[in-house]
Write a protein that holds these residues in place. Sequence first.
Motif, PDB file in Angstrom:
ATOM      1  N   HIS A  18      45.387  67.556  21.316  1.00  0.00           N
ATOM      2  CA  HIS A  18      44.368  68.606  21.407  1.00  0.00           C
ATOM      3  C   HIS A  18      44.335  69.433  20.115  1.00  0.00           C
ATOM      4  CE1 HIS A  18      41.921  71.069  24.361  1.00  0.00           C
ATOM      5  NE2 HIS A  18      41.906  71.810  23.277  1.00  0.00           N
ATOM      6  N   GLY A  71      37.095  64.136  18.154  1.00  0.00           N
ATOM      7  CA  GLY A  71      36.611  64.081  19.538  1.00  0.00           C
ATOM      8  C   GLY A  71      37.350  63.050  20.361  1.00  0.00           C
ATOM      9  N   TRP A  72      37.663  61.910  19.748  1.00  0.00           N
ATOM     10  CA  TRP A  72      38.423  60.875  20.455  1.00  0.00           C
ATOM     11  C   TRP A  72      39.825  61.389  20.791  1.00  0.00           C
ATOM     12  CZ3 TRP A  72      42.983  58.494  19.024  1.00  0.00           C
ATOM     13  CH2 TRP A  72      43.407  57.480  19.888  1.00  0.00           C
ATOM     14  N   ILE A  96      40.737  64.505  21.278  1.00  0.00           N
ATOM     15  CA  ILE A  96      40.612  65.489  22.360  1.00  0.00           C
ATOM     16  C   ILE A  96      40.466  64.782  23.696  1.00  0.00           C
ATOM     17  CG2 ILE A  96      39.130  67.296  23.328  1.00  0.00           C
ATOM     18  CD1 ILE A  96      38.541  68.121  20.387  1.00  0.00           C
ATOM     19  N   THR A  97      39.611  63.760  23.749  1.00  0.00           N
ATOM     20  CA  THR A  97      39.410  63.013  24.999  1.00  0.00           C
ATOM     21  C   THR A  97      40.687  62.302  25.424  1.00  0.00           C
ATOM     22  OG1 THR A  97      37.084  62.696  24.443  1.00  0.00           O
ATOM     23  CG2 THR A  97      38.010  61.219  26.097  1.00  0.00           C
ATOM     24  N   SER A  98      41.359  61.685  24.481  1.00  0.00           N
ATOM     25  CA  SER A  98      42.619  61.009  24.782  1.00  0.00           C
ATOM     26  C   SER A  98      43.667  62.020  25.260  1.00  0.00           C
ATOM     27  CB  SER A  98      43.112  60.277  23.533  1.00  0.00           C
ATOM     28  OG  SER A  98      44.357  59.681  23.751  1.00  0.00           O
ATOM     29  N   MET A 144      43.040  64.783  26.876  1.00  0.00           N
ATOM     30  CA  MET A 144      42.697  65.184  28.242  1.00  0.00           C
ATOM     31  C   MET A 144      43.217  64.155  29.252  1.00  0.00           C
ATOM     32  SD  MET A 144      41.445  68.148  28.053  1.00  0.00           S
ATOM     33  CE  MET A 144      40.724  68.466  29.650  1.00  0.00           C
ATOM     34  N   ASP A 145      43.210  62.873  28.881  1.00  0.00           N
ATOM     35  CA  ASP A 145      43.823  61.850  29.747  1.00  0.00           C
ATOM     36  C   ASP A 145      45.311  62.144  29.929  1.00  0.00           C
ATOM     37  OD1 ASP A 145      41.440  60.486  30.100  1.00  0.00           O
ATOM     38  OD2 ASP A 145      41.868  58.993  28.551  1.00  0.00           O
ATOM     39  N   ASN A 178      45.760  65.038  32.303  1.00  0.00           N
ATOM     40  CA  ASN A 178      45.601  64.618  33.699  1.00  0.00           C
ATOM     41  C   ASN A 178      46.867  63.933  34.214  1.00  0.00           C
ATOM     42  OD1 ASN A 178      43.009  65.595  34.131  1.00  0.00           O
ATOM     43  ND2 ASN A 178      42.078  63.795  33.216  1.00  0.00           N
TER      44      ASN A 178
END
Length: 129
Positions: free
Chosen positions: A59, A103-104, A106-108, A110-111, A114
């Motif tokens: 992040h 952006g990738w 950040i998305t990774s 977030m996984d 989770n």
Amino acid sequence: MYDACAVRVDYSFFGGQQLVRGQAAERVASLSPFSDAVRRALAGSDSSAVYAATFQEKHRWGSAMAAAGAIIGTVPILLQGDDFSDVDIAFTITGYGIALVGGWLITSGMDDLNRAIWWYNRQFTGSAE
């Protein structure tokens, strides 16, 4: 115990993303890229701690790269208007490429968040090993 202690991510338009606990949605940490609050809040099990630390790192780097890439890509457009040189085009493409990688990340991340939440909440279900 699960209803009072389990955590989740709460989204609000002006408040950003928050890590909240229980049905009452008590604020535990902000998902700020430059804070270790999430890592500290999810320090329950080894797995949740590892995933939370990975989230924080991705992040942090992803946010920095997205911001820097957007600036690098946009400045030539603002300064040059319609008169683009090859260097301006290279800066624009490179900047937006950096932003895309950010952006990738950040998305990774977030996984990973989770997964950290799942491992953290698992301790409250009675099925933790």
